[in-house]
Scaffold this active site. Structure first.
Site, PDB file in Angstrom:
ATOM      1  N   HIS A 406       0.795  -1.229   0.000  1.00 13.85           N
ATOM      2  CA  HIS A 406       0.000   0.000   0.000  1.00 13.85           C
ATOM      3  C   HIS A 406       0.826   1.277   0.000  1.00 13.85           C
ATOM      4  CE1 HIS A 406      -4.191  -1.349   0.403  1.00 13.85           C
ATOM      5  NE2 HIS A 406      -3.705  -2.365   1.078  1.00 13.85           N
ATOM      6  N   LYS A 598      -8.284  13.981   4.882  1.00 12.73           N
ATOM      7  CA  LYS A 598      -7.496  12.759   4.852  1.00 12.73           C
ATOM      8  C   LYS A 598      -6.471  12.821   5.972  1.00 12.73           C
ATOM      9  CE  LYS A 598      -6.633  13.673   0.614  1.00 12.73           C
ATOM     10  NZ  LYS A 598      -6.455  12.895  -0.602  1.00 12.73           N
ATOM     11  N   ARG A 599      -5.793  11.735   6.210  1.00 16.62           N
ATOM     12  CA  ARG A 599      -4.753  11.701   7.228  1.00 16.62           C
ATOM     13  C   ARG A 599      -3.772  12.852   7.004  1.00 16.62           C
ATOM     14  NH1 ARG A 599      -0.006   8.430   6.962  1.00 16.62           N
ATOM     15  NH2 ARG A 599      -0.902   7.503   5.086  1.00 16.62           N
ATOM     16  N   LYS A 604       0.999  14.406   1.791  1.00 17.42           N
ATOM     17  CA  LYS A 604      -0.345  14.740   1.304  1.00 17.42           C
ATOM     18  C   LYS A 604      -0.511  16.258   1.132  1.00 17.42           C
ATOM     19  CE  LYS A 604      -2.426  10.563   3.291  1.00 17.42           C
ATOM     20  NZ  LYS A 604      -2.984   9.920   2.094  1.00 17.42           N
ATOM     21  N   THR A 709      -8.357   6.605  -2.045  1.00 16.73           N
ATOM     22  CA  THR A 709      -9.724   6.228  -2.407  1.00 16.73           C
ATOM     23  C   THR A 709     -10.694   7.370  -2.175  1.00 16.73           C
ATOM     24  OG1 THR A 709     -10.009   5.214  -0.214  1.00 16.73           O
ATOM     25  CG2 THR A 709      -9.437   3.749  -2.041  1.00 16.73           C
ATOM     26  N   LYS A 713     -14.378   8.717  -4.125  1.00 15.71           N
ATOM     27  CA  LYS A 713     -15.636   9.044  -3.445  1.00 15.71           C
ATOM     28  C   LYS A 713     -16.100  10.453  -3.796  1.00 15.71           C
ATOM     29  CE  LYS A 713     -13.901   6.215   0.332  1.00 15.71           C
ATOM     30  NZ  LYS A 713     -13.101   6.289   1.565  1.00 15.71           N
TER      31      LYS A 713
END
Length: 873
Positions: A406, A598-599, A604, A709, A713
């Site tokens: 992952h 998100k985290r 990110k 993901t 969404k």
């Protein structure tokens, strides 16, 4: 899906409620079991079968009786005095009763058909709330809504009394949950296995000064009505001790032993009778209480074993910055895989066949490196417990396991020190050494004299501290290895495991992630789902998302455009209410809703987002009244948790909250810009935030996001993406078209050079907007120096590993393009309709079919009532 498969969904289509289905075969004399029909059943068996010949009735009066019965007989409350919490608990247990019926029959059907099963091993299962999802999947939402209304309760308020299970943290756990939903819906025989954490990762709070605070997430405060405690399903799990050879086989003796107790939760498929099982393990002491210590007055020693055992399943992801934390994490991983493998072998041995055939009935998927110790554990069980030789055990093991990688981030590719492994799991260390010896021997024969290759491919990493590389063990011990997006799978082969790929290229493949439309559209966004079903004239897109392609023929239809906009506005109003409740601020629902949830992690790049917001704020401050009239208002929503020990991520949260405070209280800005950090991001909050998005941000440094993901969404829910060419963004763009995404930034193949250029002066960032924003941060306009100094240091060219400054100008150009295109509301809604229509590839149903066909060799096994014999073996 052609037509409806279950009676409850047929009822939905016809607008009536039919009689409950027969559980057994119907004959001229009534409902009978196969035993009764053949005359070979005892009187006791006949009576037991005849007591439960039908499934529970689903008409409103029957449901009301069931709920009230549970209020009185299960919860021991008076039926005349129960509140919303008790209404939720009684309703949940009533729904669980129905799931147990189909669950028992499904498992019996699998056993009688002797099907091959897949076992999905994951440290996380981020399930979200169960109640509403179960009602939708079972097709009985309307009846339960009516039943509760008749009892004086609103179903939405009832659902709000369910706490999110604290069984996961982010994308890894949510993917596992989506996969379980798709496995059940597609009728694949499967089990999920993990840990029943007493506490979740943590509950996030924000202090009055804007800092993240972590408090225990005790999600089991009022129990969990969905789970079934299986005190009869328990296995010993060993730690420490020593290994001896008795002349026949190895013995692991002198161990500390804990017991793993099973907790089962049923997972219903959508419009199918198949109901799967999620089995989670809780750690309990092998000996509950030391009476001798208690009698001597040593009360702490009396319960020490209990406390030591229960720590193992207490907390999701304990901080591993200490040696004690590392040991506990490895304990957790071995604990759940050992119990799982013992359970799998027990189930397989119900039939009289050799364990060398295990792969014909068992496929085990490792969800990331966390369960990789299972490879050594299965070898131990096969050799030391079952008496199998090495060659047969290894052949069996490698046929059973497959591994999903992952991430390409080094910190996520787990390594354990050899000294820790030798102390905690001495037999497993022996086995890993032998696996490595044989593995390197075979490589050396093919590439004599290439010591560098042996070093790169070794499971053991030599150095001052010798380490076990779990990702390499996973590759060596699995028959298939997959990444989770096309770009990521390429990096798995070229960056992580290039030597292994050259050695066996057929072992590596791509399985692009997906999400379930049931949870993330039908459940989270009923307004948009109704629009889609109305225009397609079917709701079968929920299980066959490719049908949404039919929306494209209506993209120019003004009525459809209006309905899409109305659904979006309804969702934005719902999020606005949540913002008002949490922050006391009214927001303009006609503004663009710009979302990044998100985290929190440097790669990110929430930092890039908040710097751009500072620049937008500065630009608005300089605007004339006329310019402000032409500006696009934005509501910027950011959310996510920072790991407790990740200081930089926590600094970023503090900066976001500081910017929010300044911007939201500046009268010069008004409704042109609002900024909010949504606290304690989880599945339930995501179901409110995601449907409200106009634009969502997926802006990771290229080559660092495996898939993502949430991007899927957001687009499915009628929003557009601003993002880099990273993870699944690349494939989303291929599906929905270049014109429907806002792409910026460096490409993966450009990143290494860009880092060097920044670091050594080959590229100078010279953007006045960026310099102004950094200067304001440095001057502590939005936070104290404890936050500003380290963040500003990370933005200096030499330290900017994540290329925030390098991608800034391109990012701002993309944001300007977003503003420009959002002004044309008709063109914008056409883009969203087209994007929703083209997202079929990103349904987790497609992903699971590919796993089943290309990795697991698994066949669908749809169960229907009256197809189970329940014969004794």
């Amino acid at each position: 899906m052609q037509g409806k498969r279950t009676a409850s969904f047929q009822d939905l289509a016809s607008g009536k409620v039919s009689a409950p289905e027969a559980r057994y075969q119907s004959t001229a004399t009534g409902h009978t079991t196969p035993q009764e029909a053949s005359g070979d059943g005892s009187e006791k068996e006949k009576m037991l079968y005849n007591l439960m010949t039908q499934y529970l009735a689903r008409d409103v009066p029957s449901i009301q009786r069931q709920i009230v019965n549970h209020v009185e007989y299960t919860l021991a409350r008076t039926r005349y005095n129960f509140d919303y919490l008790h209404a939720y608990q009684a309703t949940a247990i009533s729904v669980r009763d129905r799931l147990i019926e189909s669950w028992n029959d499904t498992q019996q059907f699998f056993t009688e058909k002797d099907v091959k099963r897949v076992y999905y091993l994951s440290m996380e299962f981020l399930m979200g709330r169960y109640l509403n999802n179960a009602l939708l999947n079972m097709g009985v939402s309307n009846q339960f809504q009516g039943a509760l209304r008749g009892l004086g309760f609103d179903i939405d308020e009832v659902c709000d009394h369910e706490r999110d299970p604290g069984l996961g943290n982010g994308g890894l756990g949510r993917l596992a949950a989506c996969f379980m939903d798709s496995l059940a819906t597609l009728n694949y025989p499967a089990w999920g296995y993990g840990i029943r954490y007493k506490y979740g990762m943590f509950e996030q709070r924000i202090s009055k000064d804007g800092y993240q605070i972590e408090i225990p997430d005790y999600w089991l405060t009022y129990g969990n009505p969905w789970e079934i405690e299986r005190l009869d399903v328990s296995y010993p799990v060993k730690f420490y001790g020593e290994v001896r050879h008795n002349g026949d086989r190895y013995e692991w003796t002198g161990c500390d032993v804990v017991r793993a107790v099973a907790y089962d939760s049923p997972i219903p498929g959508y419009d199918t009778y198949n109901t799967l099982n999620l089995r989670l393990w809780a750690a309990v002491p092998a000996t509950e209480f030391d009476l001798d210590s208690f009698s001597r007055g040593d009360y702490y020693a009396a319960v020490a074993q209990k406390e030591a055992a229960e720590k193992i399943s207490s907390v999701l992801y304990p901080n591993d910055n200490t040696e004690v934390g590392k040991e506990l994490r490895l304990k957790q991983q071995h604990f759940f895989v050992s119990a799982t493998l013992q359970d799998v072998i027990r189930r397989f041995k119900k039939k009289n066949r050799p364990l060398t055939e295990l792969h014909t009935k068992v496929a085990i998927q490792l969800n990331d490196t966390h369960p990789t110790i299972g490879i050594a554990e299965l070898m131990r069980l096969l050799m030391d417990t079952e008496g199998m030789g090495w060659s047969a055990a290894w052949s069996t093991t490698t046929k059973v396991f497959s591994y999903t990688n992952h991430t390409v981030l080094p910190e996520a590719l787990e390594k354990w020190s050899v000294s820790l492994m030798e102390r905690l799991l001495p037999r497993h260390m022996q086995i890993i050494y032998e696996i490595n010896r044989r593995h390197l021997e075979s490589i050396a024969q093919k590439f004599p004299g290439d010591g560098d290759k042996l070093t790169r491919m070794s499971i053991i990493e030599e150095g001052y501290t010798k380490m076990v590389r779990m990702a390499v063990l996973a590759v060596v011990g699995s028959h298939k290895v997959n990444g989770v997006a096309a770009i990521h799978s390429g990096l798995v082969k070229s960056r992580l495991f290039p030597d292994f790929n050259k050695e066996d290229p057929n072992k590596f493949l791509n399985m692009t992630n997906g999400v379930t439309p049931r949870r993330w559209m039908q459940n989270a966004n009923p307004a948009l789902s109704e629009v889609i079903s109305r225009w397609l004239e079917t709701d079968e897109w929920v299980t066959n998302y490719d049908l949404c392609r039919g929306l494209e023929q209506f993209v120019e239809n003004a009525d459809m455009q209006r309905e899409f906009r109305e659904a979006k506005l309804a969702n934005k109003k719902r999020l606005a209410e949540r913002i008002k409740k949490e922050f006391g601020v009214d927001v303009d629902c006609n503004a663009m809703f710009d979302i990044q949830v998100k985290r929190i992690h440097e790669y990110k790049r929430q930092l890039l987002n908040i710097i751009s917001i500072i620049c937008r704020y500065n630009a608005i401050k300089r605007m004339s009244p006329e310019e402000k009239k032409n500006a696009v208002p934005r509501v910027c929503v950011i959310g996510g948790k920072a790991a407790a020990g990740y200081i930089t991520a926590k600094h970023i949260i503090r900066l976001i909250n500081g910017v929010s405070k300044v911007v939201n209280n500046d009268p010069d800005v008004g409704d042109l810009l609002k900024v909010f950090f949504m606290t304690n991001y989880n599945v339930t909050l995501a179901e409110v935030i995601i449907p409200a998005n106009d634009i969502s941000q997926h802006i990771s440094t290229a080559g660092m996001e495996a898939s993502g993901t949430s991007n899927m969404k957001f687009v499915m829910n009628g929003g557009l993406i601003i993002g880099t060419m990273d993870g699944a963004n690349i494939e989303i763009r291929e599906e929905i078209g270049d014109d429907n995404m806002f792409i910026f930034g460096l490409l993966e193949e450009e990143v290494d050079k860009a880092r060097n250029d920044l670091k050594y002066g080959g590229y100078q960032v010279n953007d006045s907007r960026l310099q102004e924003a950094i200067k304001q941060i440095e001057q502590n306009k939005y936070s104290g120096s404890d936050v500003s100094e380290p963040l500003v240091k990370n933005l200096q060219s030499y330290h900017d590993y994540y290329l925030v400054t390098r991608d800034f100008a391109s990012y701002m150009d993309a944001q300007a393009k977003v503003d420009k295109e959002y002004k044309d509301h008709t063109a914008w809604v056409k883009k969203t309709i087209t994007s929703v229509a083209r997202m079929g590839k990103f349904s987790s149903d497609r992903t699971i079919r590919e796993y089943a066909e290309q990795i697991w060799d698994l066949e669908q096994a749809p169960f229907v009532p009256s197809s189970v014999a329940y014969k004794k073996p």
